[in-house]
Write a protein that holds these residues in place. Structure first.
Motif, PDB file in Angstrom:
ATOM      1  N   PRO A   1       0.828  -1.216   0.000  1.00 41.75           N
ATOM      2  CA  PRO A   1       0.000   0.000   0.000  1.00 41.75           C
ATOM      3  C   PRO A   1       0.863   1.266   0.000  1.00 41.75           C
ATOM      4  CG  PRO A   1       0.081  -0.940   2.197  1.00 41.75           C
ATOM      5  CD  PRO A   1       0.858  -1.874   1.306  1.00 41.75           C
ATOM      6  N   TYR A   2       0.204   2.386  -0.180  1.00 37.53           N
ATOM      7  CA  TYR A   2       0.913   3.662  -0.108  1.00 37.53           C
ATOM      8  C   TYR A   2       1.546   3.843   1.267  1.00 37.53           C
ATOM      9  CZ  TYR A   2      -0.828   5.640  -4.513  1.00 37.53           C
ATOM     10  OH  TYR A   2      -1.081   5.910  -5.826  1.00 37.53           O
ATOM     11  N   LYS A   3       0.799   3.470   2.279  1.00 40.27           N
ATOM     12  CA  LYS A   3       1.306   3.643   3.632  1.00 40.27           C
ATOM     13  C   LYS A   3       1.192   2.318   4.370  1.00 40.27           C
ATOM     14  CE  LYS A   3      -1.681   6.866   4.786  1.00 40.27           C
ATOM     15  NZ  LYS A   3      -2.511   6.546   3.627  1.00 40.27           N
TER      16      LYS A   3
ATOM     17  N   CYS B   1       4.377   8.095  -5.888  1.00 43.41           N
ATOM     18  CA  CYS B   1       4.268   9.311  -6.704  1.00 43.41           C
ATOM     19  C   CYS B   1       5.649   9.846  -7.067  1.00 43.41           C
ATOM     20  CB  CYS B   1       3.451  10.375  -5.962  1.00 43.41           C
ATOM     21  SG  CYS B   1       1.786   9.817  -5.554  1.00 43.41           S
TER      22      CYS B   1
ATOM     23  N   GLN C   1      11.150  21.096  -2.185  1.00 39.71           N
ATOM     24  CA  GLN C   1      10.025  21.633  -2.942  1.00 39.71           C
ATOM     25  C   GLN C   1       9.434  20.574  -3.882  1.00 39.71           C
ATOM     26  OE1 GLN C   1      10.261  24.247  -6.476  1.00 39.71           O
ATOM     27  NE2 GLN C   1       9.616  25.857  -5.059  1.00 39.71           N
TER      28      GLN C   1
ATOM     29  N   ALA D   1       7.567  18.006  -1.838  1.00 40.82           N
ATOM     30  CA  ALA D   1       6.283  18.539  -1.355  1.00 40.82           C
ATOM     31  C   ALA D   1       5.232  18.479  -2.451  1.00 40.82           C
ATOM     32  CB  ALA D   1       6.456  19.974  -0.870  1.00 40.82           C
ATOM     33  N   ARG D   2       5.621  18.879  -3.651  1.00 38.06           N
ATOM     34  CA  ARG D   2       4.647  18.924  -4.735  1.00 38.06           C
ATOM     35  C   ARG D   2       4.187  17.533  -5.166  1.00 38.06           C
ATOM     36  NH1 ARG D   2       6.824  24.022  -8.492  1.00 38.06           N
ATOM     37  NH2 ARG D   2       6.778  25.523  -6.768  1.00 38.06           N
ATOM     38  N   VAL D   3       5.094  16.574  -5.078  1.00 35.95           N
ATOM     39  CA  VAL D   3       4.775  15.235  -5.576  1.00 35.95           C
ATOM     40  C   VAL D   3       4.179  14.337  -4.493  1.00 35.95           C
ATOM     41  CG1 VAL D   3       5.744  13.160  -6.599  1.00 35.95           C
ATOM     42  CG2 VAL D   3       6.518  15.392  -7.380  1.00 35.95           C
ATOM     43  N   GLU D   4       4.753  14.387  -3.296  1.00 39.73           N
ATOM     44  CA  GLU D   4       4.311  13.486  -2.229  1.00 39.73           C
ATOM     45  C   GLU D   4       3.374  14.166  -1.227  1.00 39.73           C
ATOM     46  OE1 GLU D   4       4.895  10.114  -1.308  1.00 39.73           O
ATOM     47  OE2 GLU D   4       5.515   9.842  -3.378  1.00 39.73           O
ATOM     48  N   GLY D   5       3.190  15.480  -1.388  1.00 40.75           N
ATOM     49  CA  GLY D   5       2.229  16.175  -0.538  1.00 40.75           C
ATOM     50  C   GLY D   5       2.805  16.739   0.744  1.00 40.75           C
ATOM     51  N   ILE D   6       3.735  16.036   1.366  1.00 43.37           N
ATOM     52  CA  ILE D   6       4.252  16.458   2.677  1.00 43.37           C
ATOM     53  C   ILE D   6       5.305  17.547   2.516  1.00 43.37           C
ATOM     54  CG2 ILE D   6       5.544  15.697   4.705  1.00 43.37           C
ATOM     55  CD1 ILE D   6       4.338  12.869   4.141  1.00 43.37           C
TER      56      ILE D   6
ATOM     57  N   GLU E   1      -6.246   0.613   3.166  1.00 46.57           N
ATOM     58  CA  GLU E   1      -6.507   1.412   1.969  1.00 46.57           C
ATOM     59  C   GLU E   1      -7.670   0.864   1.146  1.00 46.57           C
ATOM     60  OE1 GLU E   1      -2.083   3.288   1.615  1.00 46.57           O
ATOM     61  OE2 GLU E   1      -2.745   2.026  -0.035  1.00 46.57           O
TER      62      GLU E   1
ATOM     63  N   THR F   1      -0.289  18.256   4.658  1.00 41.56           N
ATOM     64  CA  THR F   1       0.370  19.556   4.734  1.00 41.56           C
ATOM     65  C   THR F   1      -0.614  20.716   4.688  1.00 41.56           C
ATOM     66  OG1 THR F   1       2.523  18.802   3.991  1.00 41.56           O
ATOM     67  CG2 THR F   1       1.986  21.093   3.535  1.00 41.56           C
TER      68      THR F   1
END
Lengths: 457, 457
Positions: free
Chosen positions: A8-10, A93, A377, A380-385, B15, B113
């Motif tokens: 899974p993703y997480k 991602c 940066q 952040a844009r790709v993984e969200g965090i 998920e 975020t």
């Protein structure tokens, strides 16, 4: 490959899968870390001597080079359950964005209000202080993550918490200060008029904006001068690595669940708390000859402790009041300049990690600030965090390794530690967004000045 | 009771257990929400008329009062997996602190975020815009959570994002602005020289610090004036409630797993996005006569839309450029004063929630700011998480209900929505910590002035 698809993703462990004991990597080291020395006698510090400053149980843990596992008290596990187990994230991602055959995972420690992994040791240290019947603890904080974590832990245990915050941080990061105050901590800008050493420094350097070294001295004086108080520290010490081993133990348990074996494990390195915690159980396997891993410590080029420092006995603080530790150091007088990764601006390195590095069991590399923020940066844009600048050092190295895999076609599995979030670092992000961030690499002459201050033993 | 013991601190769904469709509560409402009206013709807005401003698929969702379930596109589910399913937390520590027989749960939406639940709708709206082949979207932001969420979603989809940020927020919350810029958004302080309406307002009111109403007007003008752009909105609209139903669906799935049935469900209410999303599936059961629940909307006493407003057709914005919506309203000219819960400072309320409240299916209460921050601080110290001021309104009501249970001995199960974190609200916390926060309740005369501006239809 069929099983691969199931990841899974997480990956969240169940609460009952959370480790019941910390792992003490020193037990498996052939070359043990050198003991702390009393700077006056140059003899190893005894438990009695350390007990004046630190809690008794923590002194025991600090000196324990033999026991591989130390049980986590039930009260600490209860607290851990408020924010742990932390997720191990498969960076699908990011892999897609990079078009790399590498498989990238990160252990995310930022999902708690302190914003970082520091809470893992803060609650342990606060618990042992409470258990010893103490009234409170004192500490210093620079970037503020450790101070926040300790404030949270003390609020939970109803323990008094006094934080000496480097004055320039106190003024530049008022919101960090307010988080600590919301948790009930007493936050004093350092240097202050409340301690002898503070008054002395203010007299000698009127208008100084303070330093971590000065704040440590004030926190130690404050603790030793009050009945029922001890001093606590968020990195560098071996006990901190022990508590932080929960990061690595959970990471390993999560990977084992899916039969994943990492090739490369990457962590950012300041005093060593996160890096040491993340790699400990994997390093144990390597030390016992069970499996090999590539470990990479990532530090700022502006403060290159491992990559350009000396392996020598040195003071842990700028004020030269602490015991001597054998470690990689730039000299306790080295002042790291203009780096925004406040948490990595430390002249020394935890003795365990220093020994492992000296023995060739771990690699180190340094990275420049602008390339770190570029990675932050993009991540952040790709993984969200939105990562903390400190954590972004590890991201930078992970991206570089993933891009190497793209060139060679190797499907390596890369794991890195994402120690925290950058919500209180937006001033630095703003400078990067405005194109006003620059890099800084100390000259050999500047480093030599730091080395000259290392005591000759 | 034996099973009760098994409930972990945090219930995480797998998920694959994440909902595959949003739930549209309008399908189960006997009294449907009144349609949006064209302010010139007073006829219901058609899909064509709405399509000038909004994306086609979102217009369809806005007008759909019939379909109970709307499939979540796979791309949106992929994005959701980066931060969802979100945890449902059993507040054991809070229960212990309060010594209440009540069982308290909260659905925590702050682990991303953007810091709030806003991301659930932001990614949906950005996805449909992208899917329609648009180049970008425009929006306004006040407190900043919606702007941040939309910036993140657009960065992920490589969509241009233009945010008009109320000038006083732009200046007072520079770090929020930097988060949006880090995600690649173009952030303009409003009123600005970039739009006709902005220039007009600046000419009439030189030096004005802006308002949400003005920012909406600028964002709408910006979207309709550029080829390939549409305007998006983070609350109030029915489509937003639909997307946010994922909060309630996950909450229900997590509770069902452990056989827990809530007695009371509590959410803070500004425009209604979180409250509506949280209660939707439970309200559906109530509407279908399957089960009864007590729903409580909590709003600031300084902006008492439900508790003291009128149920009438009114404009959604201060600039009176939007369609008319039938809702509880304080009048589009009402200026909520000095409340720090920026996200709840809205004169109106989503039409679905307004209808449910008018039909007696939901309760509402208002709470004062200092009591909200008192609850926030207590919650932070006990449960670890530093809540957003908006979310803390729900905490306040949950604490009050739990204390009632303590008095009566009732073992009620209370669920509330913890919509986000307060990391960017430390200025307000600082005022509370310094004892400088005050309460404000509008007088009847002040409210009457707002009501006088409601169009007579």
């Amino acid at each position: 490959m069929a099983e691969e698809k199931q990841i899974p993703y997480k990956i969240y462990l169940e609460e009952q899968e959370m480790p019941e004991a910390w792992y003490n990597v020193r037990a498996d080291m052939k070359n043990k870390p050198a003991p702390l020395l009393n700077p006056e006698t140059l003899e190893p510090m005894t438990a009695e001597e350390l007990g004046v400053v630190f809690c008794d149980e923590l002194v025991k843990q600090e000196l324990d080079n033999e026991n591989p596992y130390i049980k986590i008290p039930e009260e600490i596990r209860s607290f851990y359950k408020m924010y742990r187990p932390s997720p191990l994230v498969r960076a699908y991602c990011l892999e897609e964005k990079l078009q790399t055959p590498a498989k990238i995972y990160y252990k995310f420690e930022g999902n708690n209000t302190s914003g970082s992994h520091k809470l893992n040791s803060a609650i342990a240290q606060a618990y042992y202080a409470k258990n010893q019947g103490l009234k409170g603890v004192t500490t210093e904080t620079g970037a503020g993550q450790w101070g926040t974590a300790l404030s949270m832990a003390c609020a939970y245990l109803n323990l008094d918490c006094r934080v000496f915050m480097v004055k320039c941080s106190y003024e530049q990061k008022p919101f960090r200060r307010e988080v600590m105050r919301t948790y009930g901590a007493q936050v004093t800008p350092s240097p202050s008029e409340t301690t002898e050493v503070g008054r002395k420094i203010l007299k000698e350097h009127p208008g100084t904006s303070g330093s971590l070294g000065c704040a440590i001295s004030e926190a130690v004086e404050c603790a030793t001068g009050m009945e029922g108080y001890r001093y606590v520290l968020g990195s560098v010490l071996n006990q901190v690595l022990l508590h932080q081993s929960i990061i690595g133990l959970e990471t390993k348990a999560a990977l084992d669940k899916y039969g994943v074996v990492p090739d490369i494990i990457i962590g950012c390195a300041g005093g060593g708390s996160n890096l040491g915690g993340l790699i400990s159980p994997f390093m144990g396997e390597k030390l016992r000859g069970e499996r090999d891993y590539q470990f990479i410590a990532v530090e700022p080029a502006s403060c290159p402790t491992l990559t350009r420092g000396k392996f020598a006995y040195d003071f842990c603080d700028t004020g030269m009041v602490t015991p001597l530790a054998k470690m990689y150091t730039l000299g306790s007088g080295f002042i790291p300049s203009a780096s925004h990764a406040g948490g990595l601006r430390y002249h020394g390195m935890n003795p365990v990690l220093s020994q492992l590095y000296a023995d060739g069991l771990m690699e180190a590399r340094s990275v420049e600030q602008t390339s770190v923020f570029e990675a932050a940066q993009m991540f952040a844009r790709v993984e969200g965090i939105l990562p903390a600048p400190e954590s972004a050092h590890a991201i930078r190295a992970a991206l570089d390794e993933a891009m190497k895999c793209k060139e060679t076609g190797e499907e390596k599995t890369i794991v890195f530690g994402l120690t925290g979030t950058g919500y209180f670092d937006m001033f630095a992000y703003g400078r990067y967004n405005d194109g006003e961030m620059s890099d800084y690499i100390p000259t050999d002459a500047e480093l030599q000045a730091g080395f000259d201050g290392i005591p000759k033993i």
